[in-house]
Scaffold this motif. Structure first.
Motif, PDB file in Angstrom:
ATOM      1  N   ASN A  13       1.043  -1.176   0.078  1.00  0.00           N
ATOM      2  CA  ASN A  13       0.120  -0.080   0.131  1.00  0.00           C
ATOM      3  C   ASN A  13       0.801   1.364   0.059  1.00  0.00           C
ATOM      4  N   LYS A  52      -2.612   3.453  -7.106  1.00  0.00           N
ATOM      5  CA  LYS A  52      -3.799   2.646  -6.319  1.00  0.00           C
ATOM      6  C   LYS A  52      -4.610   1.823  -7.472  1.00  0.00           C
ATOM      7  N   LYS A 111      -2.752  -1.333  -8.295  1.00  0.00           N
ATOM      8  CA  LYS A 111      -2.682  -2.350  -7.376  1.00  0.00           C
ATOM      9  C   LYS A 111      -3.776  -3.175  -7.449  1.00  0.00           C
ATOM     10  N   LEU A 157     -12.475   3.476  -6.943  1.00  0.00           N
ATOM     11  CA  LEU A 157     -11.509   4.364  -7.596  1.00  0.00           C
ATOM     12  C   LEU A 157     -11.494   5.071  -9.025  1.00  0.00           C
TER      13      LEU A 157
END
Length: 151
Positions: free
Chosen positions: A26, A32, A35, A62
């Motif tokens: 993280n 993000k 990931k 997101l």
């Protein structure tokens, strides 16, 4: 179906160690959304419905489109829906997740170094390793997706 062990309860030190890997990932320089794409792809390959569900929901939060989420499983055939970097992330994820087939190929590794550099490539590898570990826990303990309210 009989409930299986909860690692957080039965092996809290092991769970804490996994959580530490998650914190590392993280805090890495990987975006993000990237990931989440890695997590979705690995979870699809490993058949971890719990993780596929959780990480597709996270990707949507997101701003990821449903079209792109649906096409992750067919990324090679999806044309230009995914960027070169995203396609490389999927390739790395597949090769590491299916490591017994041929490992991380030299061609994929060299392309990763050229596009991401050594530091970020190492972070990507650890991201794939971490989600694969979570997937193995999820599949072994038969974690199931949470029911969500439909709108």
């Amino acid at each position: 179906m009989k409930k299986r062990i909860d690692f957080n309860v039965v092996q809290p030190k092991a769970y804490d160690a996994m959580d530490a890997l998650d914190r590392y990932v993280n805090e890495s320089s990987i975006g993000k959304l990237h990931k989440e794409l890695i997590k979705i792809k690995a979870s699809q390959l490993n058949g971890c419905a719990y993780c596929v569900d959780a990480h597709t929901a996270d990707a949507q939060k997101l701003g990821e489109s449903l079209q792109r989420i649906f096409l992750i499983s067919a990324w090679r055939e999806s044309g230009n829906i995914f960027t070169e970097a995203e396609r490389l992330l999927f390739q790395i994820t597949e090769e590491i997740t299916l490591i017994s087939q041929h490992g991380l190929s030299e061609a994929t590794y060299e392309q990763a170094i050229a596009i991401f550099g050594e530091e970020k490539t190492a972070e990507i590898i650890m991201s794939v390793v971490t989600i694969n570990s979570w997937n193995r826990i999820g599949v072994a303990t038969q974690l199931r997706p949470l029911k969500r309210v439909q709108h």
